[in-house]
Design a protein around this motif. Structure first.
Motif, short mmCIF file in Angstrom:
data_model
loop_
_atom_site.label_atom_id
_atom_site.label_comp_id
_atom_site.label_asym_id
_atom_site.label_seq_id
_atom_site.Cartn_x
_atom_site.Cartn_y
_atom_site.Cartn_z
N HIS A 85 0.82 -1.21 0.00
CA HIS A 85 0.00 0.00 0.00
C HIS A 85 0.85 1.26 0.00
O HIS A 85 0.49 2.26 -0.62
N HIS A 86 1.96 1.23 0.69
CA HIS A 86 2.85 2.40 0.69
C HIS A 86 3.38 2.67 -0.72
O HIS A 86 3.48 3.83 -1.13
N LEU A 87 3.66 1.61 -1.44
CA LEU A 87 4.24 1.76 -2.79
C LEU A 87 3.18 1.95 -3.88
O LEU A 87 3.41 2.70 -4.83
N ASN A 88 2.03 1.27 -3.76
CA ASN A 88 1.07 1.24 -4.87
C ASN A 88 -0.38 1.54 -4.53
O ASN A 88 -1.19 1.69 -5.42
N GLY A 89 -0.73 1.55 -3.28
CA GLY A 89 -2.14 1.70 -2.91
C GLY A 89 -2.39 2.98 -2.15
O GLY A 89 -1.62 3.94 -2.22
N PRO A 91 -2.99 4.95 1.59
CA PRO A 91 -2.51 4.78 2.97
C PRO A 91 -3.61 4.24 3.88
O PRO A 91 -4.79 4.42 3.61
N ILE A 92 -3.20 3.60 4.97
CA ILE A 92 -4.15 3.01 5.91
C ILE A 92 -4.97 4.10 6.60
O ILE A 92 -6.14 3.90 6.90
N SER A 100 0.90 4.00 6.07
CA SER A 100 1.19 2.59 5.74
C SER A 100 2.66 2.28 5.97
O SER A 100 3.02 1.19 6.42
N PHE A 101 3.51 3.25 5.68
CA PHE A 101 4.95 3.09 5.95
C PHE A 101 5.17 2.89 7.45
O PHE A 101 5.89 1.99 7.88
N GLY A 102 4.55 3.75 8.26
CA GLY A 102 4.67 3.63 9.71
C GLY A 102 4.14 2.30 10.22
O GLY A 102 4.73 1.67 11.10
#
Length: 138
Positions: A85-89, A91-92, A100-102
Motif C-alpha cells: 500500500h505504501h508503494l502502490n495503494g 494509505p491506511i 502505511s509506511f509507519g
C-alpha cells in the motif's frame, strides 16, 4: 521521528496487548490481527485483492486462536500488505500519507513478540524473566 515513532507505538502496543492473562491474551491478539487484516477494505485501492488478503489474514487469525505462531505470521502478512500500500495503494489512514509506511515498521515489532509466544513483560518485571507461552501468570 518517521522511523522511531512507529517502533515506539509497536512497543506500546505489545505492553497493552500483554496485559490480559493467558489464554485470553492469545485470543485477544488473534482478534487484533484479524481486525488489522481488514483495515484496508474500505478504501485500500487494490480492488479485489483487498478481499483476498483479508481472507488470508482471517485464516491466520483463526489459527492464531490456538497458536501464537499464526498470530505472528498474520502480523508479518500485514507488514507486507502495508509495504504494498505504501508503494502502490492508498494509505491506511487517508489523511496521513506515510501511515502505511509507519504501520510497516510497527507491525514487525508486534509480530516478533507474538513469534516468541507473547510473553508478558509485566511478568518479567515481577519475576525477573518473561513467562513462557502457556505458563500460568503469578
Amino acid at each position: 521521528m518517521r522511523y522511531v515513532l512507529p517502533v515506539v507505538i509497536g512497543v506500546l502496543s505489545v505492553l497493552v496487548l500483554s496485559l490480559p492473562r493467558e489464554p485470553h491474551r492469545r485470543r485477544l491478539n488473534a482478534l487484533m490481527v484479524a481486525g488489522a487484516g481488514a483495515a484496508y477494505l474500505s478504501g485500500g485501492g487494490l480492488g479485489g485483492w483487498e478481499f483476498a488478503f483479508t481472507a488470508v489474514v482471517t485464516w491466520a487469525a483463526y489459527r492464531g486462536l490456538e497458536s501464537w505462531t499464526f498470530i505472528g505470521i498474520g502480523w508479518l502478512l500485514h507488514t507486507a500488505w502495508d509495504v504494498v500500500h505504501h508503494l502502490n495503494g492508498n494509505p491506511i489512514v487517508p489523511f496521513a500519507g506515510d501511515s502505511s509506511f509507519g504501520c510497516a515498521l510497527c507491525d514487525p515489532v508486534i509480530a516478533l513478540w507474538c513469534l516468541r509466544g507473547g510473553p508478558s513483560p509485566w511478568e518479567w518485571l515481577r519475576r525477573g524473566r518473561p513467562a513462557a507461552a502457556g505458563e500460568p501468570a503469578a
